[in-house]
Design a protein around this motif. Structure first.
Motif, short mmCIF file in Angstrom:
data_model
loop_
_atom_site.label_atom_id
_atom_site.label_comp_id
_atom_site.label_asym_id
_atom_site.label_seq_id
_atom_site.Cartn_x
_atom_site.Cartn_y
_atom_site.Cartn_z
N PRO A 157 -29.64 -0.94 -11.28
CA PRO A 157 -29.66 -0.03 -10.36
C PRO A 157 -30.16 -0.43 -9.11
O PRO A 157 -29.76 0.11 -7.85
CB PRO A 157 -30.19 1.06 -10.84
CG PRO A 157 -30.00 0.95 -12.45
CD PRO A 157 -30.22 -0.64 -12.53
N LEU A 158 -31.27 -1.06 -9.13
CA LEU A 158 -31.88 -1.80 -7.93
C LEU A 158 -30.95 -2.54 -7.19
O LEU A 158 -31.07 -2.41 -5.76
CB LEU A 158 -33.07 -2.63 -8.37
CG LEU A 158 -33.90 -3.19 -7.17
CD1 LEU A 158 -34.77 -2.11 -6.56
CD2 LEU A 158 -34.84 -4.12 -7.87
N LEU A 217 -27.54 -2.47 -7.19
CA LEU A 217 -26.59 -1.64 -6.48
C LEU A 217 -26.99 -0.76 -5.47
O LEU A 217 -26.10 -0.53 -4.58
CB LEU A 217 -25.98 -0.54 -7.73
CG LEU A 217 -25.25 -1.31 -8.95
CD1 LEU A 217 -24.94 -0.21 -9.96
CD2 LEU A 217 -24.00 -2.00 -8.45
N GLU A 218 -28.38 -0.40 -5.36
CA GLU A 218 -28.57 0.33 -4.28
C GLU A 218 -29.15 -0.26 -2.91
O GLU A 218 -29.35 0.22 -1.81
CB GLU A 218 -29.72 1.07 -4.77
CG GLU A 218 -29.26 2.04 -5.72
CD GLU A 218 -30.73 2.95 -6.50
OE1 GLU A 218 -32.17 2.63 -5.85
OE2 GLU A 218 -30.41 3.69 -7.06
N THR A 219 -29.23 -1.77 -3.25
CA THR A 219 -29.82 -2.49 -1.94
C THR A 219 -28.72 -2.78 -0.92
O THR A 219 -27.63 -2.79 -1.16
CB THR A 219 -30.28 -3.74 -2.47
OG1 THR A 219 -31.25 -4.21 -1.56
CG2 THR A 219 -29.27 -4.85 -2.90
N ASP A 220 -29.18 -3.06 0.41
CA ASP A 220 -28.27 -3.48 1.25
C ASP A 220 -27.93 -4.81 1.43
O ASP A 220 -26.83 -5.22 1.99
CB ASP A 220 -28.95 -2.67 2.64
CG ASP A 220 -29.17 -1.22 2.86
OD1 ASP A 220 -28.07 -0.65 2.53
OD2 ASP A 220 -30.23 -0.89 3.03
N SER A 256 -32.61 -1.18 6.86
CA SER A 256 -32.07 -1.63 5.82
C SER A 256 -32.96 -2.10 4.73
O SER A 256 -33.85 -2.66 4.86
CB SER A 256 -31.09 -2.85 6.07
OG SER A 256 -29.88 -2.49 7.12
N ASN A 257 -32.48 -2.07 3.15
CA ASN A 257 -33.43 -2.49 2.24
C ASN A 257 -32.81 -3.83 1.73
O ASN A 257 -31.79 -4.01 1.48
CB ASN A 257 -33.54 -1.34 1.00
CG ASN A 257 -33.89 -0.17 1.79
OD1 ASN A 257 -34.86 0.13 2.24
ND2 ASN A 257 -33.01 0.87 1.57
#
Length: 224
Positions: free
Chosen positions: A89-90, A92-95, A30-31
């Protein structure tokens, strides 16, 4: 969005298991983005070494140092000065978002100013709050916890959950955070309130709250 609202971070296996279940995959896959902003508004924790300890995973409360696949920093005070396409965008993409403690109203102010508050309800990420990072999601925090004063005054927070939180119950370094103080705090609140210690968290999925605890806690007011 899924919320895991802690008092002192991911302090035991029950809370960590709840986090992994909400992520739907391991922490190692996971990020994460950490948000230190609340720390700057509180005289005990920032700016300075405490903020660095949180970001670097050197602090005692487990959040950043759990073994994430990647970890980044999202500083809310900087976001109004840069284009949204640099940071949205960062997010939106993170877990997972790891939101530090500090001053809840200072954090609330910058969540609104940055635009993150508007984005939160639509995110697929898991929101993990610690102390003020958890309190900020309530409709209000209560006068007991007002430190930094927002331009509009009052104690209003984001209202993304329908209860309030009294963290660090019976903490040895916070002699005023007693059950008696929690009862007095709850008596002045217009919503149900959870008093939780550092071994307790509240998991919220689709508005339904569930307590995860290896410590002690109490719910004041009507049952959720």
């Amino acid at each position: 969005m899924k919320f895991l609202l802690t008092s002192g971070g991911i302090n035991n296996k029950s809370i960590q298991d709840a986090l992994v279940g909400m992520l739907g995959k391991s922490i190692a896959d996971s990020n994460a983005l950490c948000i230190p902003t609340a720390m700057y508004g509180h005289p005990w924790v920032g700016p300075g070494v405490k903020a660095w300890e949180f970001i670097s995973g050197k602090e005692e409360n487990p959040m950043v140092n759990l073994g994430w696949k990647s970890i980044g920093v999202l500083e809310l005070t900087a976001l109004p000065s840069i284009s949204e396409d640099r940071w949205v965008p960062l997010v939106l993409e993170t877990d997972v978002l790891l939101v530090a403690g500090g001053d809840a109203l200072y954090l609330c102010h910058w969540m609104r100013q940055s635009g993150l508050a508007d984005l939160l309800p639509s995110l697929q990420a898991v929101y993990v709050g610690m102390s003020a990072g958890s309190m900020v999601l309530a409709p209000n925090i209560g006068g007991f916890f007002v430190g930094w004063t927002p331009p509009s005054g009052g104690d209003e927070a984001l209202g993304l959950v329908d209860f309030a939180i009294f963290p660090h119950l019976d903490h040895e370094m916070l002699p005023h955070n007693t059950m008696a103080s929690a009862e007095s705090w709850a008596a002045g609140m217009q919503v149900p309130g959870y008093a939780i210690d550092d071994q307790t968290a509240i998991k919220v999925i689709d508005g339904a709250a569930e307590v995860v605890s290896e410590g002690h806690w109490k719910l004041f007011g009507p049952s959720l």
